[in-house]
Design a protein around this motif. Structure first.
Motif, PDB file in Angstrom:
ATOM      1  N   ARG A 128       0.844  -1.199   0.000  1.00 47.57           N
ATOM      2  CA  ARG A 128       0.000   0.000   0.000  1.00 47.57           C
ATOM      3  C   ARG A 128       0.880   1.250   0.000  1.00 47.57           C
ATOM      4  O   ARG A 128       1.997   1.238   0.536  1.00 47.57           O
ATOM      5  N   ASP A 165       0.980  -4.585   4.141  1.00 48.38           N
ATOM      6  CA  ASP A 165      -0.186  -4.763   5.000  1.00 48.38           C
ATOM      7  C   ASP A 165      -0.410  -6.255   5.238  1.00 48.38           C
ATOM      8  O   ASP A 165      -0.763  -7.001   4.327  1.00 48.38           O
ATOM      9  N   GLY A 173      -2.736   4.445   1.888  1.00 43.28           N
ATOM     10  CA  GLY A 173      -3.357   3.156   2.200  1.00 43.28           C
ATOM     11  C   GLY A 173      -3.919   2.435   1.001  1.00 43.28           C
ATOM     12  O   GLY A 173      -4.633   1.430   1.149  1.00 43.28           O
TER      13      GLY A 173
END
Length: 524
Positions: free
Chosen positions: A273, A315, A277
């Protein structure tokens, strides 16, 4: 200073050197084999390999699939015959390693837990948690310790390969077909003596050259010593422009070497990411996070340059934590040590110099352009990797070529009857201890920063020309020092880093197209 004779001299103690030594020692019990390493026997690039070894192990997988994945990752500049040889021999060599005592992880069905990494179209990675390299290193050391005809020399630094240019007036040209290797001059770091080691066969297994860059996943020992020595001995060295940057080194400013977040983490399902995000890899490649390393590294580089951020993020928060921890305990603990909880926090990452896809050119038997000199592992350009290495093919390559080198040496037993020419001792006359080590460390840092800033993931003619100008000055300054100061590992490593940096830049300048790990703005 002493003259020490052996039948076979192996420089390097990672999987490439030790697997070759074991094969030779078992087949030739009456021959003396010396393994020399500049650090202790446990320290090598192998030790830091996290992911695993690729091999067709599952009935649903196939040799053809592994071959095609390797070719695609290498941008089809691979030697197809070498690729076939390595892939088709992989299960045999892995079975042999397991018989020697290596343990790999099992799943709940009591079958090998085969992982998947970037560029692979099937689950075929055998691993031991996230310390596969360490498990293999320890397995090989135990084998070596049980073989009485192997002499292991730690803290012995190889300075130069011994060839005709040390004892004749003959002009030696690059790639000349009548150069022979007779051994090496080696510095005993404990006594500071430089001894002459003569051998009928010499194997370079000195590992990579990550320390030519300021940001690297490689340990501090990875200073391109084999490439440096082979370059000065006029061996053929190719494809040095293909430097693989691992996409996901842990972002810790000023920390070197960088801690590696294994490719297998993305294979396990982690997402990349940006600072907002957002996942960004699917915009670049339909394989997303599992595209090959060159593609992922360039995408991250572009994302960082576009956004102005210092890093991107991995992530893992959506992954099942217990299974993740079981597979990657060292990565979890490392993250925890700097305040990152992988259950709820993203891991900051950025690319770092990881692997040298080119190197000393060898044939399918591991033979270099210099007679009686072999190369195995990252120091060698075998043709397996092409323009970019497929994940988890490196340890495999070393095992397969270790076997091929041993077979070739065993078949040439007549060479052990040859007599050595009169080799002079190393001449240290007139040298003095350096007044200031800062002069050596300054040049080393300068080379590393030049390479980081000007010879990174994306290059240009202007950057490369600037780099070569700076490197030429440092080379000249270093050679002046080398002639006048007492030999030390520090000055030798600097010379070798200089050679590696020069070759990367020079061969980048000669490149005619963007392929694999090489990308120039002037070739778009």
């Amino acid at each position: 200073m002493s003259i020490i004779q052996s039948d076979i001299l192996i420089l390097g103690s990672g999987v490439a050197g030790l697997s070759t030594a074991i094969k030779l020692a078992k087949a030739l019990p009456n021959k003396k084999i010396i393994v020399a390493t500049k650090n202790n026997k446990e320290e090598s690039n192998t030790k830091y390999a996290q992911g695993g070894i690729a091999a067709v192990w599952d009935q649903e997988d196939s040799f053809e699939s592994h071959i095609q994945d390797t070719l695609r990752a290498g941008d089809y500049l691979n030697d197809i015959e070498v690729v076939k040889m390595v892939v088709e021999n992989a299960p045999i060599r892995l079975k042999e390693l397991i018989d020697w005592g290596a343990e790999f992880d099992f799943n709940t069905q009591n079958e090998y837990d085969l992982g998947k990494e970037g560029g692979h179209s099937a689950n075929r990675i055998l691993h031991h948690k996230d310390i596969t390299g360490y498990e293999i290193q320890m397995t090989l050391i135990k084998q070596v310790e049980n073989l009485s005809n192997i002499e292991f020399l730690s803290h012995h630094f190889a300075i130069e390969l011994i060839t005709e240019h040390h004892f004749t007036d003959k002009t030696i040209e690059l790639g000349q077909n009548d150069i022979h290797c007779f051994g090496a001059y080696i510095l005993n770091e404990k006594t500071s003596e430089i001894d002459t080691y003569l051998a009928h066969k010499v194997v370079l297994a000195t590992g990579g050259s990550g320390q030519a860059y300021a940001t690297t996943t490689n340990p501090v020992i990875a200073t391109g010593d084999g490439v440096g020595m082979a370059f000065r001995a006029k061996a053929i060295i190719e494809d040095m422009q293909y430097i693989q940057f691992h996409p996901t080194a842990l972002y810790e400013p000023g920390k070197s070497p960088a801690f590696l977040i294994s490719e297998a983490v993305r294979g396990f399902g982690a997402y990349l990411r940006n600072k907002n995000g957002e996942r960004f890899m699917l915009k670049t490649d339909d394989r997303g996070e599992l595209a090959s390393r060159d593609i992922v590294s360039r995408a991250i580089n572009m994302e960082i340059n576009t956004s102005g951020a210092e890093c991107v993020y991995l992530d893992c928060t959506h992954l099942e934590y217990e299974a993740f921890y079981k597979h990657f305990p060292n990565i979890v603990e490392k993250c925890k040590s700097i305040g990152i909880d992988v259950k709820k926090d993203f891991i900051p990452v950025l690319p770092a110099m990881h692997y040298m896809c080119g190197g000393i050119t060898v044939n399918k038997k591991g033979q270099t352009s210099i007679h009686n000199l072999y190369a195995n592992g990252e120091v060698a350009k075998t043709g397996l990797h092409g323009a970019n290495r497929l994940a988890s093919n490196s340890l495999l390559e070393a095992l397969v070529f270790g076997h091929e080198i041993a077979e070739n040496i065993i078949a040439d037993e007549a060479v052990f009857q040859a007599t050595f020419p009169p080799i002079p001792e190393w001449n240290s006359e007139g040298t003095i201890a350096p007044k200031e080590q800062i002069l050596i460390s300054h040049n080393r840092k300068s080379v590393q920063n030049i390479m980081n800033d000007l010879v990174g993931i994306v290059r240009s003619n202007e950057r490369l020309e600037r780099a070569i100008d700076h490197l030429n000055y440092i080379y000249s300054d270093t050679e002046k020092m080398f002639k006048h100061v007492t030999i030390s590992p520090q000055i030798c490593e600097l010379r070798n880093i200089n050679a590696v940096a020069y070759l990367i830049v020079k061969q980048s300048m000669q490149a005619k197209e963007n392929k694999g790990a090489f990308y120039s703005l002037d070739l778009l």
